[in-house]
Each structure stands twice: as structure tokens, then as C-alpha cells.
Design an enzyme around this catalytic site. Structure first.
Site, PDB file in Angstrom:
ATOM      1  CE1 TYR A 126     -67.377   1.918 -55.111  1.00 19.17           C
ATOM      2  CE2 TYR A 126     -66.292   4.035 -54.841  1.00 19.17           C
ATOM      3  CZ  TYR A 126     -67.119   3.199 -55.565  1.00 19.17           C
ATOM      4  OH  TYR A 126     -67.673   3.625 -56.739  1.00 19.17           O
ATOM      5  CE  LYS A 172     -67.718   5.074 -59.922  1.00 20.65           C
ATOM      6  NZ  LYS A 172     -68.439   5.106 -61.223  1.00 20.65           N
TER       7      LYS A 172
END
Length: 254
Positions: free
Chosen positions: A155, A162
Site C-alpha cells: 500500500y 490515508k
């Protein structure tokens, strides 16, 4: 489910019929909301416009969130046609490929800034535009992922991005709460979307999520849409600032 009749909802981030934003748009419409749906540019329009038209969207407009002209034109249309906005759904994120596939510590300053601008600050900009159209309260939602709170392999830079989005959600919720405007981050588990296809070894993450989640089922865009419809409803008026997992319980497993 929840009656959204008379509500006006702006959905940003529909790319195709697998988009999380599309799941949200369908659910909001099914409960009675009128829709404004945006597409990124002329290249994206042929993929988005037929979907928006299938839901009878009253406003279908281009929006590159980096463009002040696009943003002003969109909210000008909303103001002229509706004079108000009840719900904002922000479901966009971006990272340069080299930064997304590389180590976080190697991320370029340019790439970091671009990812933060499109994925995080654009949400704040849209909230700022929506706020005057929500004098009687409203709901603003964005989309996060558990990689914001835990390290998820591959990720990479989107994890810190995020995390910033989730922090921004909490602060915006605290600031806008007195005005009756709630702010949320929906956090679905791994989904096979166009955006996710850019993550290395994403199929492995999908398989792991399905195997380890207590329900043994991946979340769907319809699951996310149903939750979004609830948060947009009057029944959820006293709920704000949360990061809402929609992942079959995957995020609770160690």
C-alpha cells in the site's frame, strides 16, 4: 432503508460501474436523493455519463479537483439549480506510479505533495465549497482504507496519505459539528476497483481478506453504498467524525 427524498447529493469519483462512488450514487438514488455526478475529463466522460444518466442525475459535470475553474463551475451549477446541498461524497485518490510502487522513505517530494493534494486536500476544498450550501446541516463523506492505521504490504505511500485523510476528517467533523454538518470516512476492505488495480500484488490482498475476514466475504460497492445512505439520513444526524470499517470484520483480525 432510509428516506432521502428531497435531498441533493454530489458524488465525486465515479470512474466506472465498479467504483465505490458508483455504489454510493446508486444507494443514495434508491433512497430518493437527487444526484450531481462528476467525471474527471473528456476521456472519462463516455464511461461516466451513461451511468449518471441511468440514475437520472440532474447535474453531470467535469471536475478535476486541481482545477479551480472546474470547481467553481460545478458549485455554480449546484447553487443555480438546487440552491442547497445535503450530501457530499468524495471518493478519489491518486499517487504517481513510481511513488506508489516504491518505499515510503523514497517517495519524491513532488509525488508526496501531489498525492496529498488530490487525495486529502481536495476533500477539504470540496467541504469548504459545500458548507455555504448546507445552512441546515448536511453530510460529507470520503473513502479511506485500513492501510491508514496499519502497515499493509504494497500500500506504500497511500498509507500515510490515508492517515492524513482520516485526521482531516476528525478535525473537519469537530469544526463543522456546531453547524449540523457531519463528516465521515468510509473504510471498506479490499475491493477490486480501478484505483486498486495500481497496487502491486493486489489480488493477494483480496484473497487474504476473504480468507481472514470473520464473514469470509469481501465488501462490495453496494455494502459501502448502503452505509453511505445511512450516514446521509436524518437517523445518523448525531454521528460524526468516525472512520467506519465496512470489511466483514477484516480489520479486527490480528
Amino acid at each position: 432503508m432510509f428516506d432521502l427524498t428531497g435531498q441533493k447529493a454530489l458524488v465525486v469519483g465515479v470512474a466506472n460501474d465498479q467504483s465505490i462512488a458508483w455504489g454510493c450514487a446508486k444507494a443514495l438514488k434508491a433512497q430518493g436523493a437527487e444526484l450531481a455526478i462528476t467525471y474527471l475529463n473528456a476521456k472519462a466522460e463516455p464511461h461516466v455519463r451513461p451511468l449518471a444518466e441511468s440514475l437520472g442525475a440532474e447535474i453531470i459535470a467535469p471536475l478535476d479537483v486541481r482545477s479551480e475553474a472546474d470547481t467553481d463551475a460545478l458549485f455554480g451549477q449546484i447553487t443555480e439549480r438546487w440552491g442547497k446541498l445535503d450530501t457530499l461524497v468524495h471518493s478519489i485518490a491518486f499517487s504517481l506510479k513510481d511513488d506508489l510502487h516504491g518505499r515510503v522513505v523514497d517517495c519524491s517530494a513532488e509525488g508526496f505533495g501531489l498525492a496529498m493534494d488530490i487525495s486529502v486536500h481536495s476533500f477539504l476544498r470540496l467541504i469548504r465549497c459545500a458548507e455555504p450550501l448546507m445552512p441546515n446541516g448536511g453530510t460529507c463523506m470520503t473513502v479511506s482504507f485500513m492501510g491508514a492505521q496499519r502497515v499493509v504490504e504494497h500500500y506504500n505511500i497511500m498509507g500515510p496519505v490515508k492517515a492524513a485523510l482520516e485526521a482531516a476528517t476528525r478535525y473537519a467533523a469537530a469544526e463543522l459539528g456546531p453547524s449540523g454538518i457531519s463528516v465521515h470516512a468510509l473504510s471498506p476492505g479490499p475491493l477490486q476497483t480501478r484505483a486498486a488495480s495500481g497496487i502491486d500484488a493486489f489480488d493477494n490482498l483480496l484473497n487474504d481478506a476473504a480468507e481472514r475476514a470473520p464473514t469470509h466475504h469481501l465488501a462490495t460497492i453496494e455494502d459501502v453504498g448502503a452505509y453511505a445512505a445511512f450516514l446521509a439520513s436524518r437517523e445518523a444526524a448525531n454521528v460524526t467524525g468516525g472512520i467506519h470499517p465496512i470489511d466483514g470484520g477484516y480489520s479486527i483480525i490480528g
